[in-house]
Structure formats: C-alpha cells, structure tokens
Design an enzyme around this catalytic site. Structure first.
Site, PDB file in Angstrom:
ATOM      1  N   GLU A  76       9.665  15.585  15.035  1.00 46.59           N
ATOM      2  CA  GLU A  76      10.121  15.600  13.707  1.00 46.59           C
ATOM      3  C   GLU A  76       9.323  16.494  12.827  1.00 46.59           C
ATOM      4  O   GLU A  76       8.218  16.420  13.030  1.00 46.59           O
ATOM      5  CB  GLU A  76       9.920  14.339  13.263  1.00 46.59           C
ATOM      6  CG  GLU A  76      10.630  13.902  12.122  1.00 46.59           C
ATOM      7  CD  GLU A  76      10.250  12.263  11.593  1.00 46.59           C
ATOM      8  OE1 GLU A  76       9.244  12.102  11.846  1.00 46.59           O
ATOM      9  OE2 GLU A  76      11.070  11.784  11.078  1.00 46.59           O
ATOM     10  N   LYS A 112       0.801  -1.089  -0.042  1.00 49.24           N
ATOM     11  CA  LYS A 112       0.012  -0.076  -0.062  1.00 49.24           C
ATOM     12  C   LYS A 112       0.956   1.033  -0.034  1.00 49.24           C
ATOM     13  O   LYS A 112       1.679   1.498   1.203  1.00 49.24           O
ATOM     14  CB  LYS A 112      -1.119   0.065   1.278  1.00 49.24           C
ATOM     15  CG  LYS A 112      -2.024   1.138   0.820  1.00 49.24           C
ATOM     16  CD  LYS A 112      -2.817   1.771   2.239  1.00 49.24           C
ATOM     17  CE  LYS A 112      -1.886   2.967   2.477  1.00 49.24           C
ATOM     18  NZ  LYS A 112      -1.708   4.194   1.894  1.00 49.24           N
ATOM     19  N   CYS A 129      13.575  10.447   7.184  1.00 55.21           N
ATOM     20  CA  CYS A 129      13.496  10.085   8.380  1.00 55.21           C
ATOM     21  C   CYS A 129      14.906  10.173   9.237  1.00 55.21           C
ATOM     22  O   CYS A 129      14.895  10.602  10.295  1.00 55.21           O
ATOM     23  CB  CYS A 129      13.214   8.759   8.416  1.00 55.21           C
ATOM     24  SG  CYS A 129      14.151   7.570   7.445  1.00 55.21           S
ATOM     25  N   GLU A 155       9.602   0.866  10.952  1.00 54.53           N
ATOM     26  CA  GLU A 155      10.782   1.894  10.653  1.00 54.53           C
ATOM     27  C   GLU A 155      10.068   3.307  10.659  1.00 54.53           C
ATOM     28  O   GLU A 155       9.391   3.811   9.722  1.00 54.53           O
ATOM     29  CB  GLU A 155      11.220   1.878   9.097  1.00 54.53           C
ATOM     30  CG  GLU A 155      12.141   0.504   8.672  1.00 54.53           C
ATOM     31  CD  GLU A 155      13.453   0.341   9.361  1.00 54.53           C
ATOM     32  OE1 GLU A 155      13.793   1.287   9.806  1.00 54.53           O
ATOM     33  OE2 GLU A 155      13.822  -0.741   9.127  1.00 54.53           O
TER      34      GLU A 155
HETATM   35  P1  NAD Z   1       2.586   8.289   7.953  1.00 53.56           P
HETATM   36  O1  NAD Z   1       2.878   7.486   9.095  1.00 53.56           O
HETATM   37  O2  NAD Z   1       1.535   9.395   7.935  1.00 53.56           O
HETATM   38  O3  NAD Z   1       2.101   7.197   6.495  1.00 53.56           O
HETATM   39  C1  NAD Z   1       2.941   6.258   6.113  1.00 53.56           C
HETATM   40  C2  NAD Z   1       1.850   5.366   5.500  1.00 53.56           C
HETATM   41  O4  NAD Z   1       1.090   4.788   6.348  1.00 53.56           O
HETATM   42  C3  NAD Z   1       1.040   5.786   4.307  1.00 53.56           C
HETATM   43  O5  NAD Z   1       1.051   4.679   3.226  1.00 53.56           O
HETATM   44  C4  NAD Z   1      -0.521   6.173   4.945  1.00 53.56           C
HETATM   45  O6  NAD Z   1      -1.406   5.927   4.202  1.00 53.56           O
HETATM   46  C5  NAD Z   1      -0.201   4.729   5.995  1.00 53.56           C
HETATM   47  N1  NAD Z   1      -1.333   5.094   7.024  1.00 53.56           N
HETATM   48  C6  NAD Z   1      -1.646   6.045   7.579  1.00 53.56           C
HETATM   49  N2  NAD Z   1      -2.586   5.974   8.427  1.00 53.56           N
HETATM   50  C7  NAD Z   1      -2.539   4.648   8.640  1.00 53.56           C
HETATM   51  C8  NAD Z   1      -3.612   3.620   9.373  1.00 53.56           C
HETATM   52  N3  NAD Z   1      -4.528   4.225  10.202  1.00 53.56           N
HETATM   53  N4  NAD Z   1      -3.594   2.651   9.050  1.00 53.56           N
HETATM   54  C9  NAD Z   1      -2.596   1.870   8.265  1.00 53.56           C
HETATM   55  N5  NAD Z   1      -1.810   2.726   7.714  1.00 53.56           N
HETATM   56  C10 NAD Z   1      -1.889   3.944   7.635  1.00 53.56           C
HETATM   57  O7  NAD Z   1       3.764   8.864   7.267  1.00 53.56           O
HETATM   58  P2  NAD Z   1       4.064   9.743   6.188  1.00 53.56           P
HETATM   59  O8  NAD Z   1       3.690  11.043   6.616  1.00 53.56           O
HETATM   60  O9  NAD Z   1       3.624   9.160   4.740  1.00 53.56           O
HETATM   61  O10 NAD Z   1       5.906   9.575   6.189  1.00 53.56           O
HETATM   62  C11 NAD Z   1       6.726  10.528   6.873  1.00 53.56           C
HETATM   63  C12 NAD Z   1       7.254   9.494   8.091  1.00 53.56           C
HETATM   64  O11 NAD Z   1       7.737   8.676   7.689  1.00 53.56           O
HETATM   65  C13 NAD Z   1       7.953  10.334   8.860  1.00 53.56           C
HETATM   66  O12 NAD Z   1       7.763  10.159  10.532  1.00 53.56           O
HETATM   67  C14 NAD Z   1       9.429   9.493   8.618  1.00 53.56           C
HETATM   68  O13 NAD Z   1      10.177   9.700   9.580  1.00 53.56           O
HETATM   69  C15 NAD Z   1       8.904   8.210   8.522  1.00 53.56           C
HETATM   70  N6  NAD Z   1      10.098   7.544   7.519  1.00 53.56           N
HETATM   71  C16 NAD Z   1      10.642   6.570   8.248  1.00 53.56           C
HETATM   72  C17 NAD Z   1      11.790   5.749   7.685  1.00 53.56           C
HETATM   73  C18 NAD Z   1      12.698   5.001   8.139  1.00 53.56           C
HETATM   74  O14 NAD Z   1      13.276   4.240   7.641  1.00 53.56           O
HETATM   75  N7  NAD Z   1      12.589   4.862   9.488  1.00 53.56           N
HETATM   76  C19 NAD Z   1      12.133   6.088   6.357  1.00 53.56           C
HETATM   77  C20 NAD Z   1      11.172   7.263   5.675  1.00 53.56           C
HETATM   78  C21 NAD Z   1      10.117   7.724   6.312  1.00 53.56           C
END
Ligand code: NAD
Length: 496
Positions: free
Chosen positions: A398, A188, A299, A264
C-alpha cells in the site's frame, strides 16, 4: 470563496489542543505537548496535549463511570436521539471551522473538506441517531413453557483509534454507532490530525452528551494508543489504520483482557477495465479519481488498474490526460482538486515507491516528482506507471499516495486471478457491458466491496470493510451496530 479570503480565515482559526476527559478540557498530566505540523507549508499550527498512559487511564475511568451509572445508555431513546441530532446541528453550525481545521491539519483541499469530509461525518451522526430506536431484539422459537428473547446490549467502554486520512469522517463512523447503542467512548485521533476530533469532543458536551461519555485523548500511537489497547477496562478497540498496527492491537488484546478488536485496514484495490465496457471515458474518469482523490491517501484507493491488453495503450492515454486535473495546489485554494501529502515522512515513503518502480521494470507514463517544494509543504505529482507486474512492490504494497500502477491482462480468468492475487481485500471494481460477466466476476472477487461500472459507490447504508488482510468488522449501515453490542439471551420458564 477565494484563496486570499481563505488565507485570512485560516489565520483566525482557533485550534483545539486539550484532551476532553470526563467533560473537562485538560492538558496531558505530564505537561507535554506535540507539534501539529501542517503539510500545507510545513509550519507548526498548534501544540497539542501529548497524552500518555495516565491520561488514557483517566479517560477510561471517566467512560466506565458514565457507563455504569447509565447517564447515557439509560436515557430514553427519544432523548438520546435529540441530543445526537443537536450534535449534528452544532457540527453544521461550525462546518466551516471544522473544514479549515481538517485542511490545515492534513493538507486536503478545502473544497473537499467543506463538501465531502465534514458533511459526511455529520450525516453519520444523524443516520445512527435516526436508527437507534429502530433495531429490535428477537423472540426465539422455544418450547411452550418457555419464552426466550434475545436482546442487544452495549459493550461498555469502546476505544476508537483512527487514522489521519479522513480524520473526522473515520471518527464519526465509529463514534456515531457506538453512541447510538449506548456505549461510552475513548477516541484517540491520529497525531497528524487531532484537531477535528478534539472539536467533536467539545461539541458533544455542548450538545448535551453527558460528561465522560465521549472522551477524546490526543497522543502518539505507541504511548496513548498502546495504553488504550492494553487497558484492562476497555471492552472493544474499533480501529481504522494500517495492518502493521492492526497486528499489534490483536496482540495487545491477547496480552491484556481479551477485549474485542475490529480492524479496518489497508488495501491494494484493483479496478478492472474490460474491452467491452460501455463507456471507456467514464471508466478513465473513475480510474483517475479512484487513485488521485485525497492525494491517493485512501484505504480503498484504486491503486491497481487492470486493463484488457487490446485497449490498454489507448486507455492509459486517457487516464494520463485526466491526471493533469489532479495537480496538487494550495489546499486552501478553492480551485485545488488535490493538496498536500499528510507529512514529510509519508511524502518520502511515496517518493520511495516512485524511485523503486522503474528499477523493477515499470515505465513512468506521467508525474513522478515532488511538487510545490518552495511552499515548504509536502506535495507529490499525480503519477502513473505502465507495464507494472503484479509482483512489483507497487502492486503489492500500500503506497497511500497518488501513484497508479497499470497491469495488462488477456482474458477474464487472468483478470480475476490478478485481482485476487493480493493479501488485501477491501474493494474491487469492474467495467463491462456484459451483465453475465459483471455478476460472474463480482462473485469471484475476494473483497468486502465490489463496484460495477462505477468506483467508490459509497453510501452510509452499505457496510464498509474488508476481506483477508484488509480486516474484519464493518463500519456503516445497521451492521455496524453489531460491533458495538453484545447479544444476550433471556429465558423465562412458566407453567404451561
Ligand atoms: P496507522 O496504523 O499508522 O495509525 C492509525 C492510528 O493508530 C493512529 O491514531 C495512530 O496513532 C495509532 N497507532 C499507531 N501505533 C499504535 C500502537 N502501537 N498502538 C495503538 N495505536 C497505534 O495508520 P495511518 O498511517 O494513520 O493511516 C493509514 C492507514 O489506515 C492505511 O494503511 C490505510 O489503508 C488505513 N485506512 C483504512 C481504512 C478502512 O476503512 N479500511 C480507512 C482509512 C485508512
């Protein structure tokens, strides 16, 4: 490559919009779509299938059927490898198209999508294809009348949920090891950046990955994402994203089938510059790149710059000078080093942190404003705040944008204390010419990655992931294979 040529090319890009389920390209069962808005200019570039629980269920059923009949996992390893190599080849064939899709979806500069994002994603597919027949099981030290061996078996159906900041790259960090170990997958993508994942699903079919093995289902987090994480027939959720959603995923798993969860998550990574660093110019380059690359939407962004007090003012000047190189431009312009923030809401969030920082006592040293508003897109100037305290919101939360906070320290102990004084633990960096200090400090930092005299020294051969609230489970390297497999002990008893 010129801006004009890229604008012409962008007009000809065909956006994939359908889910890939059971080998078919299909719309959402409810018939709904959502607008894919390009942050480059705020325009709607495509209307994507808004999949919901029933589409997720169809995808999980297709994945389970593919797993159960062994159409992928029971293929000869040589054959699996050949097909994954073919997928990498097709991604290379379509590299330019994938790069344009990603640039238009999430606003990152075309020069990065062409040279970093898409090539790195291709490398993941190849690397795990190469690895798939090189990791063996074990034979245990058992009594003489018994032979016990330990094998690694695929988990079954993997749900992969990925963010928008490196859409294809993050997807391939999960899809490649999951495929290499013989699993079926429901991927997804984030609603802000669905296009390259959908294209990946199409290319996988063209490469010969059997239908049902890699399903890609676009949709929103609280509908499609939640349905996947709550599904009773999913064995693992492999997630990259925010801590807030990570928490929900753990509770969905607890409330459903106790599926495994690998997270992650975010970071507030410190980069520590000691006065005895050999090359302060290189450290300043890394400080600027570490926070401004990818508009700071990383991240492991080096968002807290910890500088020894005796050199702090001079060092901040160097970083401020370098920040100018990261002024945002049209992501389609090959000259742009940074582009747009992924969405209007994310831009407003970043500007909110910028607003709050002076109220808490930080001093603006550069930037601080929205940029290129006339484009209709969402851009923020590279911003540096000096005099930040580790208690400020800018140092604790963040931001996920191009905003750097500078914090002074007086000695090594204080540097380590400040660096570790965060709920996160993804990456840390330190600059020093003193080898003992480098080792000593590296061992004291609580983070999954430590970079000495360099930032983001990333490679597929080194595991990536965090400590503390940055999550658990690792992407990259052979260790990632552990996440997608289950250990099984098999014992044969015989007459001695
Ligand atoms: P997010 O957590 O809002 O969304 C990530 C994914 O989760 C999206 O596909 C979203 O649709 C899905 N999602 C949202 N709500 C959900 C739910 N209730 N149930 C299941 N899935 C759901 O994050 P974002 O804003 O897309 O990305 C930014 C975040 O990702 C930052 O916090 C960043 O640090 C993190 N990140 C971490 C890494 C790592 O490897 N540690 C790498 C890249 C990004």
């Amino acid at each position: 490559m010129t801006l004009q040529k890229n604008l012409d090319r962008a007009r000809g890009i065909d956006f994939p919009t359908n889910a890939v389920i059971g080998g078919k390209l299909i719309g959402a069962k409810c018939g709904k779509t959502f607008d894919n808005v390009s942050p480059r200019d705020g325009s709607v570039v495509s209307k994507v299938a808004a999949c919901e629980a029933e589409d997720i269920d169809a995808a999980v059923k297709a994945a389970r059927a593919a797993f159960d009949d062994g159409r992928w996992r029971n293929k000869h390893p040589r054959e699996k490898k050949k097909i994954m190599f073919k997928l990498a080849e097709l991604m290379e064939r379509d590299l330019e198209e994938l790069a344009f899709l990603e640039t238009l979806d999430m606003g990152k500069p075309i020069r990065d999508t062409l040279s970093v994002d898409i090539p790195t994603a291709i490398n993941s597919i190849r690397w795990y294809a190469e690895a798939l027949d090189k990791v063996y099981g074990e034979v245990a030290m058992t009594p003489s009348e018994r032979l016990s061996f330990i094998v690694r078996e695929p988990l079954g159906v993997v749900g992969a949920i990925v963010p928008w900041n490196f859409p294809l790259h993050m997807a391939c960090w999960k899809v490649a090891p999951a495929l290499a170990t013989g699993n079926s997958i429901v991927l997804k993508p984030a609603e802000q950046s669905p296009s390259t994942a959908l294209k990946l699903g199409e290319l996988a079919l063209e490469a010969g990955i059997p239908p049902g093995v890699l399903n890609v289902v676009p949709g929103f987090g609280d509908t499609a994402g939640q349905a996947l994480a709550r599904h009773m027939d999913v064995d693992l959720i492999a997630f990259t994203g925010s801590g807030e959603v990570g928490r929900k995923l753990m509770s969905y798993a607890a409330e459903s089938n106790l599926k495994r969860v690998a997270l992650e998550l975010g970071g507030k990574s410190p980069q520590i510059v000691f006065a005895d660093a050999e090359d302060l110019d290189a450290a300043a380059d890394a400080a600027a790149w570490g926070i401004f690359f990818n508009q700071g939407e990383i991240c492991n962004a080096a968002s807290r710059l910890l500088v020894e007090a005796s050199i702090k003012d001079d060092f901040v000047k160097k970083v401020v000078e370098r920040a100018a190189q990261y002024a945002p431009g049209d992501p389609l312009d090959p000259a742009s080093a940074t582009g747009a923030i992924v969405s209007e809401s994310q831009m407003r969030r970043v500007l909110g942190f910028i607003d709050r920082a002076p109220k808490e006592g930080a001093v603006l040293a550069r930037g601080g404003k929205r940029a290129r508003e006339e484009s209709g897109g969402f851009y923020v100037e590279p911003t540096v705040f000096d005099n930040v305290a580790n208690t400020h919101a800018l140092a604790r939360e963040e931001v996920f944008g191009p905003v750097l906070g500078v914090i002074a320290f007086k000695d090594e102990d204080e540097a380590v204390r400040l660096a570790n004084d965060t709920v996160y633990g993804l990456a840390s960096g330190l600059w020093t010419a003193n080898i003992s200090r480098a080792h000593r400090v590296a061992r004291k930092l609580r983070s999954g990655l430590v970079w000495i005299n360099g930032w983001d020294a990333c490679d597929i051969t080194v595991p990536f992931g965090g400590a503390k609230q940055s999550g658990f489970g690792r992407d990259r390297s052979l260790h990632a294979l552990e996440k997608y497999t289950e250990l099984k002990g098999i014992s044969i008893t015989y007459r001695p």
